[in-house]
Design an enzyme around this catalytic site. Structure first.
Site, PDB file in Angstrom:
ATOM      1  N   PHE A  35      -7.879   6.085   2.715  1.00  0.00           N
ATOM      2  CA  PHE A  35      -7.644   5.194   3.857  1.00  0.00           C
ATOM      3  C   PHE A  35      -8.944   4.604   4.387  1.00  0.00           C
ATOM      4  CE2 PHE A  35      -3.857   7.853   3.675  1.00  0.00           C
ATOM      5  CZ  PHE A  35      -2.850   6.904   3.796  1.00  0.00           C
ATOM      6  N   THR A  70       0.823  -1.203   0.000  1.00  0.00           N
ATOM      7  CA  THR A  70       0.000   0.000   0.000  1.00  0.00           C
ATOM      8  C   THR A  70       0.859   1.256   0.000  1.00  0.00           C
ATOM      9  OG1 THR A  70      -0.060  -0.329   2.388  1.00  0.00           O
ATOM     10  CG2 THR A  70      -1.993  -1.021   1.160  1.00  0.00           C
ATOM     11  N   CYS A 103      -8.378   2.760   7.958  1.00  0.00           N
ATOM     12  CA  CYS A 103      -7.006   2.265   8.129  1.00  0.00           C
ATOM     13  C   CYS A 103      -6.413   2.673   9.475  1.00  0.00           C
ATOM     14  CB  CYS A 103      -6.136   2.829   7.002  1.00  0.00           C
ATOM     15  SG  CYS A 103      -4.444   2.238   7.082  1.00  0.00           S
TER      16      CYS A 103
HETATM   17 MN1  MNH Z   1      -4.347   0.277   5.685  1.00  0.00          MN
HETATM   18  C1  MNH Z   1      -7.501  -0.760   6.552  1.00  0.00           C
HETATM   19  C2  MNH Z   1      -5.645   1.794   2.881  1.00  0.00           C
HETATM   20  C3  MNH Z   1      -1.255   1.566   4.971  1.00  0.00           C
HETATM   21  C4  MNH Z   1      -3.002  -1.545   8.240  1.00  0.00           C
HETATM   22  N1  MNH Z   1      -6.218   0.460   4.865  1.00  0.00           N
HETATM   23  C5  MNH Z   1      -7.401  -0.021   5.401  1.00  0.00           C
HETATM   24  C6  MNH Z   1      -8.501   0.380   4.558  1.00  0.00           C
HETATM   25  C7  MNH Z   1      -7.963   1.081   3.521  1.00  0.00           C
HETATM   26  C8  MNH Z   1      -6.539   1.143   3.720  1.00  0.00           C
HETATM   27  C9  MNH Z   1      -8.729   1.697   2.360  1.00  0.00           C
HETATM   28  C10 MNH Z   1      -9.981   0.051   4.782  1.00  0.00           C
HETATM   29  C11 MNH Z   1     -10.381  -1.182   4.003  1.00  0.00           C
HETATM   30  C12 MNH Z   1     -11.861  -1.542   4.113  1.00  0.00           C
HETATM   31  O1  MNH Z   1     -12.690  -0.715   4.475  1.00  0.00           O
HETATM   32  O2  MNH Z   1     -12.187  -2.689   3.801  1.00  0.00           O
HETATM   33  N2  MNH Z   1      -3.578   1.424   4.163  1.00  0.00           N
HETATM   34  C13 MNH Z   1      -4.287   1.955   3.130  1.00  0.00           C
HETATM   35  C14 MNH Z   1      -3.388   2.747   2.311  1.00  0.00           C
HETATM   36  C15 MNH Z   1      -2.151   2.687   2.925  1.00  0.00           C
HETATM   37  C16 MNH Z   1      -2.280   1.851   4.091  1.00  0.00           C
HETATM   38  C17 MNH Z   1      -3.797   3.468   1.044  1.00  0.00           C
HETATM   39  C18 MNH Z   1      -0.851   3.340   2.537  1.00  0.00           C
HETATM   40  C19 MNH Z   1      -0.730   4.363   1.726  1.00  0.00           C
HETATM   41  N3  MNH Z   1      -2.460   0.033   6.442  1.00  0.00           N
HETATM   42  C20 MNH Z   1      -1.345   0.711   6.064  1.00  0.00           C
HETATM   43  C21 MNH Z   1      -0.258   0.394   6.964  1.00  0.00           C
HETATM   44  C22 MNH Z   1      -0.748  -0.496   7.888  1.00  0.00           C
HETATM   45  C23 MNH Z   1      -2.145  -0.717   7.557  1.00  0.00           C
HETATM   46  C24 MNH Z   1       1.147   0.972   6.863  1.00  0.00           C
HETATM   47  C25 MNH Z   1      -0.064  -1.141   9.058  1.00  0.00           C
HETATM   48  C26 MNH Z   1       1.077  -0.764   9.573  1.00  0.00           C
HETATM   49  N4  MNH Z   1      -5.113  -0.955   7.102  1.00  0.00           N
HETATM   50  C27 MNH Z   1      -4.374  -1.618   8.077  1.00  0.00           C
HETATM   51  C28 MNH Z   1      -5.273  -2.381   8.930  1.00  0.00           C
HETATM   52  C29 MNH Z   1      -6.578  -2.148   8.464  1.00  0.00           C
HETATM   53  C30 MNH Z   1      -6.441  -1.236   7.311  1.00  0.00           C
HETATM   54  C31 MNH Z   1      -4.856  -3.259  10.107  1.00  0.00           C
HETATM   55  C32 MNH Z   1      -7.878  -2.685   9.041  1.00  0.00           C
HETATM   56  C33 MNH Z   1      -8.365  -1.753  10.130  1.00  0.00           C
HETATM   57  C34 MNH Z   1      -9.652  -2.220  10.803  1.00  0.00           C
HETATM   58  O3  MNH Z   1     -10.560  -2.702  10.109  1.00  0.00           O
HETATM   59  O4  MNH Z   1      -9.748  -2.070  12.016  1.00  0.00           O
END
Ligand code: MNH
Length: 481
Positions: free
Chosen positions: A402, A273, A409
């Site tokens: 996000f 991501t 996220c």
């Molecule tokens: Mn990330 C959920 C985008 C970096 C850990 N992330 C989401 C969602 C999106 C998303 C969109 C929601 C998905 C959904 O609704 O089904 N995340 C990103 C993007 C980046 C990103 C565009 C970087 C740029 N994410 C990261 C990083 C981590 C991470 C770095 C960990 C270190 N993300 C998560 C986790 C979730 C999430 C864990 C789920 C959170 C939850 O449902 O409680």
């Protein structure tokens, strides 16, 4: 939802459904182009399943309303769930482990908590600089997506569970990564008897799949076992927090299997991501020399002509234009391009489309982020859209790279800190020339990233250059803060 009232693509086939024009390697982009001709909402039928897709900003803003809609964990999330169970990303909203893990982990992802990861992030960013220094000396091109992935993988490994993938010392991906990617490809395949031979060809056998999952689990379990036996991490990491903290109110703890699922989740969710976001940002910067010049002026104003700057934690918040470049890159190509929302109760979307409780729709972010009613000249790359104060002039809930609501996220601050730090250092140190006549092509895995994007880095001659002492950004919006 009564999908029969919605437009669908022409050439619907029996059994297969709307597959004409579908490129199986780029399903998201096929959906984008398809939907952009059909309006703000449309339906696509695939193997008998009606998939409602929404790209109009008004409708998306409605779907983002937490009082009426919630995250849905069907489709692609279901596949991931086979691997990581009820960890944060894949848990259903009402599963107890979601709330428990969320409450235990939230303190590890605040802006303040980033202070604890800053030194590690910086150390890993310097490994990237060392690699690009070598390329600069040898006048070689670097593979941008591959190198950004090296950097983000190493960062999440070390800050997540004190694990070194040694990504910068390898030409081929770490076995953990190979297993992870193949497993995800496998899981993403519809579980249909008819498609089994295709799945085998594309993603390997069921046996291979089980071996891959076992490798992921064993790798993390070994680290957990060592920690429980008294090993310590260099700096406090996510694993420590999960093993040693209890829920503030109930005293409940995560069990070791769940902790392992969370760590695998963080590696999956936390590296491609951010890597993709950095790669798209570098693509747009090199395609827009004036934007590049402003971003370089910003880092120069902060770090002057230091040969090897020592970015502080507080510096990252000062790089507002660099941050806006990332925001704008994530507008055009949100690297998690879609998420699912389901109706909490029977409701009507957009005053026209009836949804029953539990009915879901896909939010297509790249379309929502290009709705011309919200974003003038939507295809133009323009970080000034994210100048301070500008967001207030837009309707709420239309920019969601996000995700949204309580399931948004958790790693947002983490990703942004890491990305601004890295991009800042790269722009300070190098002038970057893209491979000749590069045209943006986008590879789709679980996430989006530029395909075949190469850059030639050249060390900038800081010492012979005079560096302005005040910020050269003349835009009034930027000076106002
Ligand atoms: Mn990330 C959920 C985008 C970096 C850990 N992330 C989401 C969602 C999106 C998303 C969109 C929601 C998905 C959904 O609704 O089904 N995340 C990103 C993007 C980046 C990103 C565009 C970087 C740029 N994410 C990261 C990083 C981590 C991470 C770095 C960990 C270190 N993300 C998560 C986790 C979730 C999430 C864990 C789920 C959170 C939850 O449902 O409680």
């Amino acid at each position: 939802m009564d999908a029969s009232s919605l437009p669908h693509p022409p050439y619907r086939l029996p059994f297969l459904g709307d597959v004409v024009g579908l490129n199986p390697r780029t399903p998201l982009q096929s959906s984008m182009w398809m939907l952009s001709g059909l309006g703000p909402i449309a339906v696509r039928r695939l193997l008998g399943t009606d998939i409602v897709m929404v790209g109009g900003a008004d409708l998306v803003a409605e779907l983002n309303d937490e009082t009426r809609f919630a995250k849905n964990t069907g489709l692609h999330i279901y596949a991931l769930r086979q691997i990581v169970g009820d960890a944060l990303f894949t848990a259903d909203n009402d599963e107890p482990n979601w709330q428990l893990a969320h409450d235990i982990l939230m303190p590890a992802f605040t802006r303040e908590a980033m202070l604890g990861y800053h030194a590690t992030m910086l150390a890993v960013a310097r490994q990237l600089l060392a690699r690009w220094d070598t390329a600069a000396r040898r006048q070689q091109h670097v593979d941008v997506s591959a190198d950004m992935t090296r950097m983000t993988l190493e960062t999440i490994g070390r800050t997540g569970f004190g694990y070194r993938f040694d990504a910068f010392d390898r030409d081929r991906p770490h076995p953990f990564v190979t297993a992870m990617n193949r497993t995800l490809r496998y899981g993403n395949f519809p579980d249909s008897r008819w498609l089994a031979p295709v799945r085998r060809a594309v993603a390997g056998s069921a046996r291979r799949h089980r071996a891959d999952v076992a490798l992921l689990e064993r790798t993390v379990d070994d680290v957990i076992a060592a920690r429980l036996a008294g090993a310590t991490s260099e700096t406090p990491d996510l694993l420590d927090r999960m093993l040693h903290s209890a829920h503030p109110d109930t005293g409940a703890r995560l069990d070791p299997v769940n902790v392992r699922q969370q760590i695998i989740t963080f590696v999956i969710a936390g590296h491609e991501t951010t890597s993709g976001a950095l790669s798209f940002a570098l693509y747009y910067l090199t395609a827009h020399p004036q934007v590049m010049a402003r971003a370089q002026a910003e880092v120069d104003a902060l770090w002057g002509h230091a040969e090897d700057p020592e970015p502080t934690f507080a510096d990252i918040a000062r790089l507002r234009y660099v941050r806006a470049v990332l925001d704008e890159a994530l507008r055009l190509w949100p690297t998690v391009p879609a998420y699912l929302r389901e109706a909490r109760t029977d409701t009507v979307l957009g005053g026209r489309y009836r949804m029953r409780q539990g009915d879901w729709a896909v939010v297509l972010l790249p379309l929502a982020h290009r709705d011309p009613t919200v974003w003038p000249e939507p295809d133009r790359f323009d970080p000034d859209r994210f100048a301070p104060g500008k967001a207030k002039a837009r309707p709420p809930h239309v920019y969601k790279p996000f995700g949204t609501g309580q399931r948004a996220c958790i790693g947002r601050q983490f990703a942004l800190h890491e990305a601004v730090l890295t991009l800042g250092l790269l722009l300070h140190r190098y002038d970057l020339t893209p491979t000749e006549a590069y045209r943006l092509q986008i590879a789709e895995t679980l996430t989006l990233k530029p395909r075949g994007f190469g850059l030639q880095p050249r060390r900038r001659q800081h010492l012979s250059r005079s560096v302005p002492t005040t910020s050269p950004l003349s835009n009034a919006d930027w000076d106002a803060v």
